[in-house]
Scaffold this motif. Sequence first.
Motif, short mmCIF file in Angstrom:
data_model
loop_
_atom_site.label_atom_id
_atom_site.label_comp_id
_atom_site.label_asym_id
_atom_site.label_seq_id
_atom_site.Cartn_x
_atom_site.Cartn_y
_atom_site.Cartn_z
N ILE A 1 -38.14 -21.80 9.69
CA ILE A 1 -37.64 -23.18 9.68
C ILE A 1 -38.53 -24.04 10.58
O ILE A 1 -38.99 -23.58 11.63
CB ILE A 1 -36.18 -23.20 10.21
N ASN A 2 -38.75 -25.29 10.18
CA ASN A 2 -39.35 -26.28 11.06
C ASN A 2 -38.33 -27.39 11.26
O ASN A 2 -37.62 -27.75 10.32
CB ASN A 2 -40.61 -26.89 10.44
N VAL A 3 -38.27 -27.92 12.48
CA VAL A 3 -37.34 -29.01 12.76
C VAL A 3 -38.13 -30.21 13.30
O VAL A 3 -38.87 -30.08 14.26
CB VAL A 3 -36.24 -28.59 13.78
N TRP A 4 -37.94 -31.33 12.62
CA TRP A 4 -38.60 -32.57 13.01
C TRP A 4 -37.54 -33.55 13.47
O TRP A 4 -36.58 -33.81 12.76
CB TRP A 4 -39.36 -33.18 11.83
N SER A 5 -37.77 -34.11 14.64
CA SER A 5 -36.78 -35.04 15.17
C SER A 5 -37.33 -36.46 15.17
O SER A 5 -38.39 -36.73 15.74
CB SER A 5 -36.42 -34.62 16.59
N ASN B 1 -40.63 -26.31 -5.07
CA ASN B 1 -41.67 -25.30 -4.91
C ASN B 1 -41.35 -24.27 -3.82
O ASN B 1 -42.22 -23.84 -3.07
CB ASN B 1 -43.03 -25.94 -4.59
N GLY B 2 -40.10 -23.93 -3.72
CA GLY B 2 -39.73 -22.91 -2.74
C GLY B 2 -39.54 -23.41 -1.32
O GLY B 2 -39.37 -22.61 -0.41
N VAL B 3 -39.60 -24.72 -1.15
CA VAL B 3 -39.40 -25.28 0.19
C VAL B 3 -38.16 -26.17 0.17
O VAL B 3 -38.02 -27.05 -0.69
CB VAL B 3 -40.63 -26.09 0.66
N LEU B 4 -37.28 -25.92 1.11
CA LEU B 4 -36.06 -26.72 1.23
C LEU B 4 -36.29 -27.79 2.29
O LEU B 4 -36.79 -27.51 3.38
CB LEU B 4 -34.89 -25.82 1.65
N THR B 5 -35.94 -29.03 1.96
CA THR B 5 -36.07 -30.13 2.93
C THR B 5 -34.71 -30.79 3.07
O THR B 5 -34.14 -31.27 2.10
CB THR B 5 -37.12 -31.15 2.44
N VAL C 1 -35.29 -33.97 10.29
CA VAL C 1 -35.71 -33.35 9.03
C VAL C 1 -35.90 -31.85 9.30
O VAL C 1 -36.64 -31.47 10.21
CB VAL C 1 -37.02 -33.97 8.49
N VAL C 2 -35.19 -31.04 8.54
CA VAL C 2 -35.33 -29.59 8.66
C VAL C 2 -35.98 -29.08 7.38
O VAL C 2 -35.51 -29.41 6.28
CB VAL C 2 -33.96 -28.90 8.87
N THR C 3 -37.06 -28.32 7.51
CA THR C 3 -37.66 -27.73 6.32
C THR C 3 -37.63 -26.21 6.48
O THR C 3 -37.69 -25.69 7.59
CB THR C 3 -39.12 -28.19 6.12
N ALA C 4 -37.49 -25.52 5.36
CA ALA C 4 -37.44 -24.06 5.38
C ALA C 4 -38.19 -23.51 4.18
O ALA C 4 -38.13 -24.07 3.10
CB ALA C 4 -35.99 -23.58 5.36
N GLU C 5 -38.90 -22.43 4.41
CA GLU C 5 -39.60 -21.77 3.30
C GLU C 5 -38.69 -20.72 2.70
O GLU C 5 -38.44 -19.69 3.31
CB GLU C 5 -40.88 -21.11 3.83
N VAL C 6 -38.19 -21.00 1.52
CA VAL C 6 -37.30 -20.05 0.84
C VAL C 6 -37.76 -19.85 -0.60
O VAL C 6 -37.10 -20.28 -1.53
CB VAL C 6 -35.82 -20.49 0.89
N PRO C 7 -38.92 -19.22 -0.77
CA PRO C 7 -39.44 -19.07 -2.13
C PRO C 7 -38.59 -18.11 -2.96
O PRO C 7 -38.03 -17.15 -2.44
CB PRO C 7 -40.84 -18.50 -1.91
N THR D 1 -46.12 -32.53 2.84
CA THR D 1 -46.38 -33.66 3.73
C THR D 1 -45.40 -33.60 4.89
O THR D 1 -44.19 -33.48 4.69
CB THR D 1 -46.21 -34.99 2.98
N GLU D 2 -45.94 -33.68 6.07
CA GLU D 2 -45.08 -33.61 7.23
C GLU D 2 -44.55 -35.01 7.52
O GLU D 2 -45.27 -36.00 7.35
CB GLU D 2 -45.88 -33.06 8.42
N PRO D 3 -43.28 -35.09 7.91
CA PRO D 3 -42.71 -36.42 8.13
C PRO D 3 -43.43 -37.17 9.25
O PRO D 3 -43.75 -36.59 10.29
CB PRO D 3 -41.24 -36.14 8.48
N THR D 4 -43.68 -38.44 9.01
CA THR D 4 -44.35 -39.25 10.04
C THR D 4 -43.30 -39.81 10.99
O THR D 4 -42.11 -39.86 10.66
CB THR D 4 -45.14 -40.41 9.39
N ASP D 5 -43.73 -40.24 12.14
CA ASP D 5 -42.84 -40.81 13.17
C ASP D 5 -41.76 -39.82 13.59
O ASP D 5 -40.68 -40.23 14.00
CB ASP D 5 -42.17 -42.11 12.68
#
Lengths: 134, 144
Positions: free
Chosen positions: B41-45, B121-125, B51-57, A73-77
């Motif tokens: 990596i994905n970065v959400w602001s 599940n292999g994803v770091l948040t 929120v930083v997520t990374a695929e590290v299976p 799930t992608e963070p909202t806002d």
Amino acid sequence: MSARKEETAVEKKESSGAVELTRDQPVFAPATDIYERDDAVVVVCDMPGVDEKHLEITLEEGVLTILGYADETEPTDHELVYRGYRSGVFRRAFTLGTDVDPEKIRAKLSNGVLRVELAKSEKAQPRKIPVQAE
Amino acid sequence: MYWPEVRTMGFDPFTELRRLQREMNRLFEGFGEAEGGGPPINVWSGRDQIVVTAEVPGVDPKDLQVNVQNDVFTLEGERKPEEVGENVVVHRAERPFGRFARSIRLPYEVDGHRAVAKYRNGVLTVTLPRSESSKPRQIAVTAE
């Protein structure tokens, strides 16, 4: 640009399978290791974000198909400021060259890595033939 | 863009070139520049957190190291190769392994003490709350 180059090795490969899925999500071919022991064929796939409820493994006419949905799930806002990967569907099919026993397939998913162990059927296993000296 | 500091001692043209290249990359990509290879990596602001997520299976969470310093996020770790044992024929070996380290500049400074990292599940948040000092402040305008 060396950093870029290294990354492509990890980048997900988008799959171009002939059969399309009903879900409108990108389809990726999971990075896979396959090795063969005397008694089994082992398939290891990187499927980050997939849990056991969203995973399907089928063996039909010697073709092993692996299908999984990343349930992320992608963070909202939040605004996406850097995109290094996309989540979607993992799908890949392999033609198994050797005879495997469909009753003896074991699959395990841990930390986003799927490990399928396909035991070879008796007749596909190498047999040692004792040589008798006369 | 800042001016490169002038170094009189131990000048290495290759180091300078690489630094220049990095700066050029940064110029084209904005702040979301990631150095080094490693997991994607994905970065959400958000307004109050990043929120930083990374695929590290396949990585043991114990082998993952997350560091935050001001606005620089660093992820380090190691992916161990598959232990295949003896007497095997390897048909495919596509899964990457080895040590990795990557850093990324975040849009604003975060408070590393209040950061929360989860692995599933292999994803770091990693959730990084905005530091108090970097929060925008509204200044009331008073009429005289």
